[in-house]
Design a protein around this motif. Structure first.
Motif, PDB file in Angstrom:
ATOM      1  N   ALA A  76       0.811  -1.220   0.000  1.00 14.40           N
ATOM      2  CA  ALA A  76       0.000   0.000   0.000  1.00 14.40           C
ATOM      3  C   ALA A  76       0.846   1.273   0.000  1.00 14.40           C
ATOM      4  CB  ALA A  76      -0.939   0.000   1.202  1.00 14.40           C
ATOM      5  N   THR A  77       2.046   1.200   0.538  1.00 12.68           N
ATOM      6  CA  THR A  77       2.896   2.395   0.615  1.00 12.68           C
ATOM      7  C   THR A  77       3.954   2.435  -0.479  1.00 12.68           C
ATOM      8  OG1 THR A  77       4.361   1.313   2.215  1.00 12.68           O
ATOM      9  CG2 THR A  77       2.539   2.659   3.101  1.00 12.68           C
ATOM     10  N   SER A  78       3.887   1.512  -1.418  1.00 14.89           N
ATOM     11  CA  SER A  78       4.845   1.481  -2.526  1.00 14.89           C
ATOM     12  C   SER A  78       4.357   2.338  -3.684  1.00 14.89           C
ATOM     13  CB  SER A  78       5.051   0.035  -2.993  1.00 14.89           C
ATOM     14  OG  SER A  78       3.849  -0.464  -3.547  1.00 14.89           O
ATOM     15  N   THR A  79       5.274   2.576  -4.617  1.00 13.35           N
ATOM     16  CA  THR A  79       4.944   3.310  -5.844  1.00 13.35           C
ATOM     17  C   THR A  79       5.423   2.508  -7.033  1.00 13.35           C
ATOM     18  OG1 THR A  79       5.175   5.454  -4.736  1.00 13.35           O
ATOM     19  CG2 THR A  79       5.317   5.454  -7.142  1.00 13.35           C
ATOM     20  N   VAL A  80       4.589   2.427  -8.059  1.00 14.39           N
ATOM     21  CA  VAL A  80       4.980   1.794  -9.319  1.00 14.39           C
ATOM     22  C   VAL A  80       5.240   2.905 -10.327  1.00 14.39           C
ATOM     23  CG1 VAL A  80       4.265   0.319 -11.238  1.00 14.39           C
ATOM     24  CG2 VAL A  80       3.708  -0.333  -8.877  1.00 14.39           C
ATOM     25  N   TYR A  81       6.437   2.892 -10.879  1.00 13.79           N
ATOM     26  CA  TYR A  81       6.836   3.823 -11.934  1.00 13.79           C
ATOM     27  C   TYR A  81       6.828   3.047 -13.239  1.00 13.79           C
ATOM     28  CZ  TYR A  81       8.320   6.767  -8.105  1.00 13.79           C
ATOM     29  OH  TYR A  81       8.337   7.536  -6.971  1.00 13.79           O
ATOM     30  N   THR A  82       6.218   3.619 -14.258  1.00 12.56           N
ATOM     31  CA  THR A  82       6.082   2.882 -15.502  1.00 12.56           C
ATOM     32  C   THR A  82       6.199   3.806 -16.710  1.00 12.56           C
ATOM     33  OG1 THR A  82       4.703   1.210 -16.594  1.00 12.56           O
ATOM     34  CG2 THR A  82       3.554   2.991 -15.449  1.00 12.56           C
ATOM     35  N   SER A  83       6.760   3.253 -17.773  1.00 13.82           N
ATOM     36  CA  SER A  83       6.968   4.060 -18.975  1.00 13.82           C
ATOM     37  C   SER A  83       5.656   4.454 -19.633  1.00 13.82           C
ATOM     38  CB  SER A  83       7.849   3.300 -19.971  1.00 13.82           C
ATOM     39  OG  SER A  83       7.245   2.075 -20.335  1.00 13.82           O
ATOM     40  N   GLY A  84       4.656   3.580 -19.551  1.00 11.99           N
ATOM     41  CA  GLY A  84       3.352   3.856 -20.138  1.00 11.99           C
ATOM     42  C   GLY A  84       2.250   3.547 -19.142  1.00 11.99           C
ATOM     43  N   GLU A  85       1.204   4.339 -19.175  1.00 11.96           N
ATOM     44  CA  GLU A  85       0.069   4.130 -18.274  1.00 11.96           C
ATOM     45  C   GLU A  85      -0.432   2.694 -18.371  1.00 11.96           C
ATOM     46  OE1 GLU A  85      -4.148   6.344 -17.157  1.00 11.96           O
ATOM     47  OE2 GLU A  85      -3.176   6.800 -19.072  1.00 11.96           O
ATOM     48  N   HIS A  86      -0.773   2.117 -17.250  1.00 11.03           N
ATOM     49  CA  HIS A  86      -1.251   0.739 -17.187  1.00 11.03           C
ATOM     50  C   HIS A  86      -2.430   0.498 -18.137  1.00 11.03           C
ATOM     51  CE1 HIS A  86       1.146   0.656 -13.628  1.00 11.03           C
ATOM     52  NE2 HIS A  86       0.404  -0.133 -12.883  1.00 11.03           N
ATOM     53  N   CYS A  87      -2.472  -0.690 -18.701  1.00 10.12           N
ATOM     54  CA  CYS A  87      -3.652  -1.131 -19.445  1.00 10.12           C
ATOM     55  C   CYS A  87      -4.725  -1.529 -18.419  1.00 10.12           C
ATOM     56  CB  CYS A  87      -3.292  -2.313 -20.350  1.00 10.12           C
ATOM     57  SG  CYS A  87      -3.038  -3.874 -19.455  1.00 10.12           S
ATOM     58  N   PRO A  88      -5.965  -1.792 -18.850  1.00 11.46           N
ATOM     59  CA  PRO A  88      -7.004  -2.169 -17.897  1.00 11.46           C
ATOM     60  C   PRO A  88      -6.662  -3.425 -17.079  1.00 11.46           C
ATOM     61  CG  PRO A  88      -8.016  -1.460 -19.936  1.00 11.46           C
ATOM     62  CD  PRO A  88      -6.528  -1.525 -20.189  1.00 11.46           C
ATOM     63  N   MET A  89      -6.031  -4.428 -17.690  1.00 11.92           N
ATOM     64  CA  MET A  89      -5.654  -5.645 -16.965  1.00 11.92           C
ATOM     65  C   MET A  89      -4.709  -5.304 -15.821  1.00 11.92           C
ATOM     66  SD  MET A  89      -3.464  -8.954 -18.327  1.00 11.92           S
ATOM     67  CE  MET A  89      -1.980  -7.983 -18.656  1.00 11.92           C
ATOM     68  N   CYS A  90      -3.691  -4.507 -16.113  1.00 15.70           N
ATOM     69  CA  CYS A  90      -2.685  -4.159 -15.107  1.00 15.70           C
ATOM     70  C   CYS A  90      -3.246  -3.206 -14.060  1.00 15.70           C
ATOM     71  CB  CYS A  90      -1.445  -3.587 -15.787  1.00 15.70           C
ATOM     72  SG  CYS A  90      -0.593  -4.804 -16.815  1.00 15.70           S
ATOM     73  N   SER A  91      -4.126  -2.298 -14.472  1.00 10.92           N
ATOM     74  CA  SER A  91      -4.757  -1.389 -13.511  1.00 10.92           C
ATOM     75  C   SER A  91      -5.579  -2.173 -12.496  1.00 10.92           C
ATOM     76  CB  SER A  91      -5.667  -0.390 -14.229  1.00 10.92           C
ATOM     77  OG  SER A  91      -4.938   0.460 -15.071  1.00 10.92           O
ATOM     78  N   ALA A  92      -6.370  -3.111 -12.980  1.00 15.31           N
ATOM     79  CA  ALA A  92      -7.199  -3.925 -12.088  1.00 15.31           C
ATOM     80  C   ALA A  92      -6.330  -4.772 -11.160  1.00 15.31           C
ATOM     81  CB  ALA A  92      -8.131  -4.814 -12.904  1.00 15.31           C
ATOM     82  N   ALA A  93      -5.315  -5.420 -11.689  1.00 13.35           N
ATOM     83  CA  ALA A  93      -4.434  -6.245 -10.858  1.00 13.35           C
ATOM     84  C   ALA A  93      -3.757  -5.391  -9.787  1.00 13.35           C
ATOM     85  CB  ALA A  93      -3.397  -6.942 -11.734  1.00 13.35           C
ATOM     86  N   HIS A  94      -3.309  -4.202 -10.163  1.00 10.08           N
ATOM     87  CA  HIS A  94      -2.662  -3.271  -9.228  1.00 10.08           C
ATOM     88  C   HIS A  94      -3.613  -2.957  -8.061  1.00 10.08           C
ATOM     89  CE1 HIS A  94       0.178   0.203  -8.539  1.00 10.08           C
ATOM     90  NE2 HIS A  94      -0.882   0.606  -7.856  1.00 10.08           N
ATOM     91  N   ALA A  95      -4.846  -2.625  -8.385  1.00 11.33           N
ATOM     92  CA  ALA A  95      -5.828  -2.279  -7.353  1.00 11.33           C
ATOM     93  C   ALA A  95      -6.146  -3.484  -6.476  1.00 11.33           C
ATOM     94  CB  ALA A  95      -7.100  -1.733  -7.999  1.00 11.33           C
ATOM     95  N   TRP A  96      -6.370  -4.647  -7.080  1.00  8.98           N
ATOM     96  CA  TRP A  96      -6.706  -5.838  -6.305  1.00  8.98           C
ATOM     97  C   TRP A  96      -5.562  -6.262  -5.383  1.00  8.98           C
ATOM     98  CZ3 TRP A  96      -9.023  -8.263 -11.234  1.00  8.98           C
ATOM     99  CH2 TRP A  96     -10.371  -7.899 -11.343  1.00  8.98           C
ATOM    100  N   ALA A  97      -4.326  -6.004  -5.791  1.00  9.63           N
ATOM    101  CA  ALA A  97      -3.165  -6.361  -4.967  1.00  9.63           C
ATOM    102  C   ALA A  97      -2.927  -5.345  -3.855  1.00  9.63           C
ATOM    103  CB  ALA A  97      -1.921  -6.468  -5.842  1.00  9.63           C
ATOM    104  N   GLY A  98      -3.607  -4.220  -3.914  1.00 10.79           N
ATOM    105  CA  GLY A  98      -3.451  -3.209  -2.886  1.00 10.79           C
ATOM    106  C   GLY A  98      -2.161  -2.414  -2.982  1.00 10.79           C
TER     107      GLY A  98
END
Length: 161
Positions: A76-98
């Motif tokens: 919950a206190t981490s940050t993900v840095y990414t070259s391109g905005e997450h796709c819907p699959m990755c956005s959902a997985a990110h949220a579900w993983a907290g």
């Protein structure tokens, strides 16, 4: 919260990983997971083509790693840095993983437009903003300082792909 110089340092690392992915024959995307203390915990590049797995997005690999290696409060206190905005699959997985905050160099809308203008066909998935898929996740981006670098990689990938 605005994108800081520290954020830009981690975003540059993500763009370097995207360049590495492109050089290896994969789509040009890279991501880095940084903990609350600012320590890089995991980094990955896109491996869709070389692994013959369309889910081998670096953001999704970060989710898998974080679930296996970090406690919920650390995620919950981490940050993900990414070259391109997450796709819907990755956005959902990110949220579900907290996982915590996401900072991206180029937006899904920008990337989609660059692909189209370079002659790519339509994506299999709609380029939805992270906030549409995972409205509770704090998001920053795009990072104007890195947009041109990502655009170059995306357009080269379409032309040379």
């Amino acid at each position: 919260m605005a994108i800081s110089d520290t954020d830009l340092t981690h975003l540059r690392r993500a763009v370097d990983l995207a360049r590495e992915a492109f050089d290896a024959g994969d789509g040009p995307f890279g991501s880095v997971l940084v903990d609350a203390a600012g320590v890089e915990r995991f980094a990955e590049r896109n491996r869709e083509e070389t692994e013959d797995d369309p889910t081998r997005h670096p953001e999704f690999d970060i989710v898998r790693w974080a679930i296996a290696n970090l406690a919920p409060d650390e995620r919950a206190t981490s940050t993900v840095y990414t070259s391109g905005e997450h796709c819907p699959m990755c956005s959902a997985a990110h949220a579900w993983a907290g996982l915590g905050r996401i900072v991206f160099a180029a937006s899904a809308e920008q990337i989609s437009a660059w692909r189209r203008s370079a002659g790519s066909g339509p994506s299999a998935v709609a380029p939805l903003p992270i906030a549409t898929v995972a409205p509770g996740v704090p998001v920053e981006g795009p990072a104007d300082e890195l947009v041109a670098d990502v655009r170059d990689l995306i357009e080269r990938a379409v032309r040379e792909g």
